[in-house]
Design an enzyme around this catalytic site. Structure first.
Site, PDB file in Angstrom:
ATOM      1  N   THR A  90      44.306  47.268  44.607  1.00  0.00           N
ATOM      2  CA  THR A  90      45.080  46.975  45.870  1.00  0.00           C
ATOM      3  C   THR A  90      45.861  45.799  45.552  1.00  0.00           C
ATOM      4  OG1 THR A  90      43.058  47.130  47.541  1.00  0.00           O
ATOM      5  CG2 THR A  90      44.790  45.650  48.073  1.00  0.00           C
ATOM      6  N   GLU A 118      38.824  38.551  42.494  1.00  0.00           N
ATOM      7  CA  GLU A 118      37.821  37.819  43.582  1.00  0.00           C
ATOM      8  C   GLU A 118      36.636  37.373  42.890  1.00  0.00           C
ATOM      9  OE1 GLU A 118      37.539  40.248  46.832  1.00  0.00           O
ATOM     10  OE2 GLU A 118      39.284  39.662  47.988  1.00  0.00           O
TER      11      GLU A 118
END
Lengths: 387, 387
Positions: free
Chosen positions: A179, A259
């Site tokens: 992404t 993340e």
């Protein structure tokens, strides 16, 4: 060290109000020429955002004048209105720049299924065009951030020309592109075929070989723009090498900022029958939650590695399970399919980077897939993203 | 409600000292006949434990007299010594029972790559044989537990005959069998072909459709033993239905006890072109860490669901992304590929079970895959398993 370092480019990053945080969320990159060569690679997901549908069409003629990128909304699963918004974004940008809408690429990132605040975005475009500057690269790189903690930029300098890049993407990094949104700019003189070939070759071995959480995005876009403003025409191989280097550096930066990660893990497969086999084995291992959780715990649990290697079908990757070797950070902890050196010698907590080498003893091919560990912070960030 | 409920079976569960916790770790199941029909299904992983190599051979004649199961060591990646240990286990069990070693199935579970404490296991076998009892089923079910929090047992009663079962497996649950050991016992009179067919059909739609963490084990084994002691010969369809029911109940119990989970999630795919397409879409969704983390956060993030649906190739599952419907707990939150009912109406925290229905609008086939949410506890348990 930004997309405006090469000659012929201006950029801006402004706050359109799409993010509730009030942080910058709209970036514009303009190619002032003389050339306006463009090439792009998109996600292979079948569910894609309206911007991807628009932009795939826009790049078919390999002419790209500008790229508009927004964070604060992916404009995915938004129906006909979503496509109208992407279209209107391109139209207004083109009108402000005196360009054709068909030469404007649109990229959006954020939550899926939420209508884009198109009025805010369109109003923000006026400010973005006003703010365009040959020093605007860093501001653009900041405006495309979502859960990224740092902007990612790169500059490759060659003899008389250069190639700059910016990237965003901190979750949903997976094979077939993460992404992520990436813009590469160059002032080299390159034709469309050279640009396209260089971009496809580079993405296949860089962005396509990072896998943070196994989840393929609906919005991945990598765009390469060439202004030709340097007047230098590199050899295709030289140009391809620069694109490869820029993509590799940005891909590495994406993994380093994934993340919640505490380890960056390179899984290198060697001794494979062919490159596809090496990639398949590497991806099987980097997809394993058990392996990734063990890495978070600084536990060199090689059993979880060979268990994943064993899930790859023989027709994809021939090997003899009794010949598998596994090294972690150089230590041969599994030899010929069984325990060898004492894993207690390893201190995985000592560095963020972990290097796993799996030898299939089935040929000479190799490939490296990058991933991250699976951490409490990953679960925390991703269990509370939309609510 | 155990494997010793059907007539003709004795079992035991004892402490051999393989587990550092001192908990029971050795189970023995004996089929006293008059028949000793056996059928088994094993992991499809190419890296398998010595017990799997041994047991695959042992069941080829469809005669199984006894099953020895140990926790506290998987005996995987243990080389020639590991195979010798599995062999010695079967030999000693056979000697104690007056049976043939070739009719003894051996199953091991625990850490990969650690030598089995064969001396302890072999010494424990004496106590296991001494402890054999027609009430021993629950003790056996307890002795095979690893990170399981409860023993899993089942009993299906038919007219004049019954089928009992036990299972272990709390992590590494994934398609192509979970990390699990399952023993099914029946006093029905069935021939080997009927037993084998019923077991394969049942596992394909039960154990093979639970996916806790996407990691396929090296040791999965499901064994079905028939004593024929009831004297009743059910119709093959009736028998298959009982096996299906027992496997479905045990599979559901495995998911309910998966490591660190707080939600059991059924992903049902409907409107698929064929069953394989439905399974492929269901597995793509149940493999998504982003989706599973959202479920943990009680966040009905349907965008992450359709993004995963989109990763399935068109040749595997034809569908139009613009026609996808998604229901969570009955609420149609995504209709025709876009937002519909307000997800805020859902309170996922209200129950452990979550039911996702994805309608592909591409046919009449359906399949359900079960999984769990991705939680802090999962990361915690799996980052500290071997150290």
């Amino acid at each position: 060290m930004s997309i405006t370092a090469p000659a012929g480019f201006r950029a801006a990053g402004v706050t359109a109000g799409l993010k509730s945080s009030g942080r910058p969320d709209l970036a514009l990159v303009v190619n002032d020429g003389p050339d306006q060569v463009g090439a792009a690679v998109f996600t292979s997901n079948r569910v894609v955002g309206a911007p991807v549908i628009w932009s795939r069409q826009a790049v078919t003629d390999n002419i790209v004048h500008a790229v508009v990128l927004n964070s604060g909304g992916a404009n995915v699963a938004t129906g006909p209105d979503g496509f109208a918004h992407a279209h209107a974004t391109a139209e207004k940008t083109a009108a402000l720049l005196g360009a054709s809408a068909a030469d404007v690429v649109v990229c959006s990132t954020g939550l899926i299924g939420v209508p884009l605040a198109a009025d805010k975005l369109l109003a923000g475009l006026d400010r973005a065009v006003d703010g365009l500057s040959v020093d605007g690269g860093p501001a653009a790189a900041t405006a495309i951030m979502t859960t990224d903690t740092v902007p990612k930029q790169v500059l490759v300098e060659a003899g008389g020309w250069s190639l700059g890049g910016m990237a965003k993407g901190a979750g949903m990094l997976a094979p077939s592109l993460a992404t992520m949104l990436v813009v590469l700019t160059t002032d080299a003189v390159v034709d469309a075929a050279t640009a396209d070939a260089a971009l496809r070759a580079a993405t296949a071995t860089t962005f396509d070989r990072i896998d943070s959480d196994g989840c393929m995005s609906t919005s991945d876009t990598v765009v390469l723009l060439s202004s030709g403003a340097s007047g230098h025409t590199p050899e295709p191989a030289e140009f391809a090498e620069a694109v490869q280097s820029a993509c590799a550096q940005l891909a590495r930066a994406l993994i380093a900022d994934a993340e919640g990660a505490s380890h960056d893990i390179a899984v290198q497969v060697v001794g494979a029958s062919d490159e596809a086999a090496a990639v398949a084995v590497g991806r099987a291992v980097t997809r394993s939650n058990l392996f990734k959780a063990a890495m978070f715990g600084n536990d060199p649990n090689w059993g979880r590695i060979i268990a994943q290697v064993g899930t790859v079908p023989e027709e994809v990757a021939p090997f003899d399970p009794a010949e598998l070797d596994v090294r972690i950070n150089g230590l041969l902890i599994c030899r010929a399919g069984g325990a060898h050196e004492d894993p207690a010698q390893l201190d995985l907590a000592a560095s963020r980077e972990v290097h796993v080498v799996i030898d299939l003893h089935a040929g000479d091919a190799t490939a490296t897939i990058w991933t991250n560990d699976l951490t409490h912070d990953y679960v925390h960030e991703n269990s509370a993203y939309s609510t």
